[in-house]
Design a protein around this motif. Sequence first.
Motif, PDB file in Angstrom:
ATOM      1  N   ARG A 207       0.827  -1.204   0.000  1.00  0.00           N
ATOM      2  CA  ARG A 207       0.000   0.000   0.000  1.00  0.00           C
ATOM      3  C   ARG A 207       0.867   1.262   0.000  1.00  0.00           C
ATOM      4  O   ARG A 207       0.552   2.247  -0.676  1.00  0.00           O
ATOM      5  CB  ARG A 207      -0.928  -0.010   1.221  1.00  0.00           C
ATOM      6  CG  ARG A 207      -2.090  -0.984   1.121  1.00  0.00           C
ATOM      7  CD  ARG A 207      -2.813  -1.127   2.457  1.00  0.00           C
ATOM      8  NE  ARG A 207      -3.294   0.148   2.947  1.00  0.00           N
ATOM      9  CZ  ARG A 207      -4.467   0.703   2.614  1.00  0.00           C
ATOM     10  NH1 ARG A 207      -5.272   0.069   1.764  1.00  0.00           N
ATOM     11  NH2 ARG A 207      -4.842   1.858   3.121  1.00  0.00           N
ATOM     12  N   ILE A 208       1.948   1.245   0.745  1.00  0.00           N
ATOM     13  CA  ILE A 208       2.818   2.422   0.793  1.00  0.00           C
ATOM     14  C   ILE A 208       3.520   2.631  -0.538  1.00  0.00           C
ATOM     15  O   ILE A 208       3.607   3.756  -1.049  1.00  0.00           O
ATOM     16  CB  ILE A 208       3.833   2.281   1.942  1.00  0.00           C
ATOM     17  CG1 ILE A 208       3.116   2.396   3.301  1.00  0.00           C
ATOM     18  CG2 ILE A 208       4.926   3.341   1.842  1.00  0.00           C
ATOM     19  CD1 ILE A 208       4.017   2.173   4.496  1.00  0.00           C
ATOM     20  N   LEU A 209       4.026   1.550  -1.139  1.00  0.00           N
ATOM     21  CA  LEU A 209       4.714   1.682  -2.421  1.00  0.00           C
ATOM     22  C   LEU A 209       3.753   2.075  -3.537  1.00  0.00           C
ATOM     23  O   LEU A 209       4.139   2.771  -4.481  1.00  0.00           O
ATOM     24  CB  LEU A 209       5.413   0.362  -2.776  1.00  0.00           C
ATOM     25  CG  LEU A 209       6.636  -0.002  -1.937  1.00  0.00           C
ATOM     26  CD1 LEU A 209       7.139  -1.383  -2.301  1.00  0.00           C
ATOM     27  CD2 LEU A 209       7.742   1.031  -2.113  1.00  0.00           C
ATOM     28  N   ALA A 210       2.489   1.635  -3.448  1.00  0.00           N
ATOM     29  CA  ALA A 210       1.522   1.940  -4.496  1.00  0.00           C
ATOM     30  C   ALA A 210       1.080   3.395  -4.466  1.00  0.00           C
ATOM     31  O   ALA A 210       0.764   3.976  -5.509  1.00  0.00           O
ATOM     32  CB  ALA A 210       0.308   1.018  -4.367  1.00  0.00           C
ATOM     33  N   ASP A 211       1.045   4.000  -3.291  1.00  0.00           N
ATOM     34  CA  ASP A 211       0.552   5.379  -3.184  1.00  0.00           C
ATOM     35  C   ASP A 211       1.302   6.125  -2.091  1.00  0.00           C
ATOM     36  O   ASP A 211       0.743   6.468  -1.056  1.00  0.00           O
ATOM     37  CB  ASP A 211      -0.952   5.360  -2.888  1.00  0.00           C
ATOM     38  CG  ASP A 211      -1.576   6.739  -2.984  1.00  0.00           C
ATOM     39  OD1 ASP A 211      -0.917   7.651  -3.538  1.00  0.00           O
ATOM     40  OD2 ASP A 211      -2.702   6.921  -2.503  1.00  0.00           O
ATOM     41  N   PRO A 212       2.605   6.378  -2.267  1.00  0.00           N
ATOM     42  CA  PRO A 212       3.397   7.012  -1.198  1.00  0.00           C
ATOM     43  C   PRO A 212       2.965   8.428  -0.879  1.00  0.00           C
ATOM     44  O   PRO A 212       3.265   8.930   0.199  1.00  0.00           O
ATOM     45  CB  PRO A 212       4.826   6.976  -1.754  1.00  0.00           C
ATOM     46  CG  PRO A 212       4.663   6.873  -3.236  1.00  0.00           C
ATOM     47  CD  PRO A 212       3.419   6.086  -3.458  1.00  0.00           C
ATOM     48  N   LEU A 258       9.608  -2.192   8.513  1.00  0.00           N
ATOM     49  CA  LEU A 258       9.640  -2.124   7.057  1.00  0.00           C
ATOM     50  C   LEU A 258      11.057  -1.913   6.533  1.00  0.00           C
ATOM     51  O   LEU A 258      11.406  -2.402   5.455  1.00  0.00           O
ATOM     52  CB  LEU A 258       8.731  -0.990   6.574  1.00  0.00           C
ATOM     53  CG  LEU A 258       7.228  -1.180   6.793  1.00  0.00           C
ATOM     54  CD1 LEU A 258       6.484   0.101   6.464  1.00  0.00           C
ATOM     55  CD2 LEU A 258       6.694  -2.330   5.959  1.00  0.00           C
ATOM     56  N   LEU A 259      11.872  -1.180   7.270  1.00  0.00           N
ATOM     57  CA  LEU A 259      13.223  -0.859   6.811  1.00  0.00           C
ATOM     58  C   LEU A 259      14.279  -1.845   7.289  1.00  0.00           C
ATOM     59  O   LEU A 259      15.418  -1.794   6.833  1.00  0.00           O
ATOM     60  CB  LEU A 259      13.598   0.554   7.271  1.00  0.00           C
ATOM     61  CG  LEU A 259      12.761   1.699   6.696  1.00  0.00           C
ATOM     62  CD1 LEU A 259      13.249   3.038   7.225  1.00  0.00           C
ATOM     63  CD2 LEU A 259      12.796   1.687   5.177  1.00  0.00           C
ATOM     64  N   SER A 260      13.923  -2.735   8.198  1.00  0.00           N
ATOM     65  CA  SER A 260      14.903  -3.684   8.725  1.00  0.00           C
ATOM     66  C   SER A 260      15.267  -4.725   7.674  1.00  0.00           C
ATOM     67  O   SER A 260      14.409  -5.237   6.941  1.00  0.00           O
ATOM     68  CB  SER A 260      14.349  -4.380   9.970  1.00  0.00           C
ATOM     69  OG  SER A 260      15.212  -5.421  10.385  1.00  0.00           O
ATOM     70  N   ALA A 296      13.368   0.146  -2.443  1.00  0.00           N
ATOM     71  CA  ALA A 296      12.240   1.012  -2.795  1.00  0.00           C
ATOM     72  C   ALA A 296      11.576   1.562  -1.535  1.00  0.00           C
ATOM     73  O   ALA A 296      11.195   2.738  -1.481  1.00  0.00           O
ATOM     74  CB  ALA A 296      11.227   0.237  -3.633  1.00  0.00           C
ATOM     75  N   LEU A 297      11.444   0.737  -0.522  1.00  0.00           N
ATOM     76  CA  LEU A 297      10.878   1.214   0.745  1.00  0.00           C
ATOM     77  C   LEU A 297      11.783   2.257   1.392  1.00  0.00           C
ATOM     78  O   LEU A 297      11.304   3.237   1.970  1.00  0.00           O
ATOM     79  CB  LEU A 297      10.662   0.032   1.701  1.00  0.00           C
ATOM     80  CG  LEU A 297       9.485  -0.896   1.387  1.00  0.00           C
ATOM     81  CD1 LEU A 297       9.552  -2.159   2.242  1.00  0.00           C
ATOM     82  CD2 LEU A 297       8.160  -0.177   1.611  1.00  0.00           C
ATOM     83  N   LYS A 298      13.093   2.058   1.308  1.00  0.00           N
ATOM     84  CA  LYS A 298      14.026   3.048   1.861  1.00  0.00           C
ATOM     85  C   LYS A 298      13.877   4.389   1.158  1.00  0.00           C
ATOM     86  O   LYS A 298      13.952   5.448   1.788  1.00  0.00           O
ATOM     87  CB  LYS A 298      15.462   2.539   1.736  1.00  0.00           C
ATOM     88  CG  LYS A 298      15.825   1.431   2.704  1.00  0.00           C
ATOM     89  CD  LYS A 298      17.216   0.903   2.465  1.00  0.00           C
ATOM     90  CE  LYS A 298      18.267   1.943   2.738  1.00  0.00           C
ATOM     91  NZ  LYS A 298      19.639   1.407   2.591  1.00  0.00           N
ATOM     92  N   ASP A 299      13.665   4.346  -0.163  1.00  0.00           N
ATOM     93  CA  ASP A 299      13.498   5.595  -0.905  1.00  0.00           C
ATOM     94  C   ASP A 299      12.208   6.308  -0.514  1.00  0.00           C
ATOM     95  O   ASP A 299      12.165   7.544  -0.450  1.00  0.00           O
ATOM     96  CB  ASP A 299      13.486   5.311  -2.411  1.00  0.00           C
ATOM     97  CG  ASP A 299      14.841   4.830  -2.919  1.00  0.00           C
ATOM     98  OD1 ASP A 299      15.846   5.099  -2.222  1.00  0.00           O
ATOM     99  OD2 ASP A 299      14.888   4.172  -3.968  1.00  0.00           O
ATOM    100  N   VAL A 300      11.149   5.540  -0.255  1.00  0.00           N
ATOM    101  CA  VAL A 300       9.843   6.133   0.074  1.00  0.00           C
ATOM    102  C   VAL A 300       9.820   6.622   1.515  1.00  0.00           C
ATOM    103  O   VAL A 300       9.370   7.739   1.807  1.00  0.00           O
ATOM    104  CB  VAL A 300       8.714   5.112  -0.169  1.00  0.00           C
ATOM    105  CG1 VAL A 300       7.396   5.634   0.388  1.00  0.00           C
ATOM    106  CG2 VAL A 300       8.571   4.831  -1.655  1.00  0.00           C
TER     107      VAL A 300
END
Length: 522
Positions: A207-212, A258-260, A296-300
């Motif tokens: 959900r976070i990656l789809a609509d940050p 999420l970032l671990s 990708a999560l780190k970037d968002v």
Amino acid sequence: MRGTTMDEIERPYDGCGKCLLGVRRLSRVKAATTSPERQREDVLTAAATVGGHIIDWADDWEVSGATDPITRPRLGPWLRDERGKYDGLVAAAVDRLGRNVVDCLNTGYKMRDEGKFLVSYGHEGVWNLDDPNDENRFTMEAWGAQMELRAIQRRNRDATKKIRAAGRPKGKPSYGFQYVRTVPNGRVDRVELHPHAAEVLRTVAQRILADPANVSVSSEAARLNRLGELSPTDHLAVMYGKPAGGRPWYPTSLRNMLLSEAAMGYLVHQGKPVTDRTGNPVRLCEGLWNRTTHNALKDVLHASDTPYRGRKTNRSYLLTEVALCGQCHNRLFTQTSADAPPRYACTVRNKGWKNAQHCRPAPNMRVANLDALVEGWFLEKFGHGAIVETVYDSGNGVADRIAEIKASQQRLRADREAGLYDQPDDAEWYRERYIELSRELKELESEPQRPPGMVQRPTGETVEDRWMKAPDVQARKEILLDFGVRVTVFPASAPVRWVPGVLHGPEQDPLSLSGSFRTAGP
């Protein structure tokens, strides 16, 4: 004197001068342990020998002996004089007070200075710390408890190092994973993904990656709390047969999960993956996602992401943030009272907003009526549209392997800069390993890649299906916001009371669900 028989040992505070507090502590509580019962009998016996009685129990279970007594959850409030009157402490042994000499002596001197009793099972009578013999014995028992703690800590450290070197986990599993033991309470045989928890965390990441722009860790933590999902702490407690404590999800802890790099299935120590002899991270099992998704999560989820970024979908009504005033074009607020149904109303003129000075008459409408009208309009217009999920695709795996190799090279360089490969033999191994990684990286870069990115896939659901399955009003509000729905409400004197609409513009496709799915058109 009362309080000398076992039947009278426990009774409320009566001001007799020997109203004592029972102190019990245990670092680990297991189903087979009998320590709480044994400590209870010892405390009652010790209280009876001095003619006292127990008014309450300060039971600190799952509390380490290294914890300062004044900060312990149950004993601490009594020592800080926050729980009421008492005439002293009774413990099953000195090490139940603590396993630190300084902490034990501070507690003992506090009792002495305040004229209170200090009693422990195995010591005849009350501890008198003004007597050198009693003071020396109390100090020696506290010292013995501290030496035992240090021995336990040393054994645990050595065992942890050996287990880590063998590539096996120790401690609690990360959220989304579970330990599998073939023998109850035995060693961990393997690590697996927890079916439900893994899906929860994967959904959050998707959900976070789809609509940050609209979905953040804060909004996701609020959504999980609304759905009643067990927080990581409660989930772990339930996994091990303990009751859930009702603790909520917090944005910071969700972000950390999420970032671990543990989410990729790696064995992690102090926030970094443990590496094997080849310099690659030790993998315990399949990860929740791969290195590409991790990056990708780190970037968002960058550092400037504020805890409360994202849409405000935590209000208890469907159309807050959706309904607007037809007079001044500000959003409507919800008015509630004990003797009338709740209403959506424009109240900003009463608040002194300059752009609402001429908002007369201010519109208002019953919540139930407007919600029903908007729901009917929305399902009629969009309900038959097919939902297509927008998900993150990590590609064909080549990019992920390239990212893994680059991460390994970065770890090697960081270790070299820290002086870990200064010896000749170590330096030679470093050069060989780095050359090997570079050769593998060059080969991978020559292979065709399917780059990562967002892709769409059908779900077999319609918008109406998703609406009807929504667990609460907040989930339905998210659907309205994903469609860019806005509702304008006018006063009763206007030709119409309400007008629905969908936002248009370069970033607002009226058929686009900007969160995790979109319609194929009604």
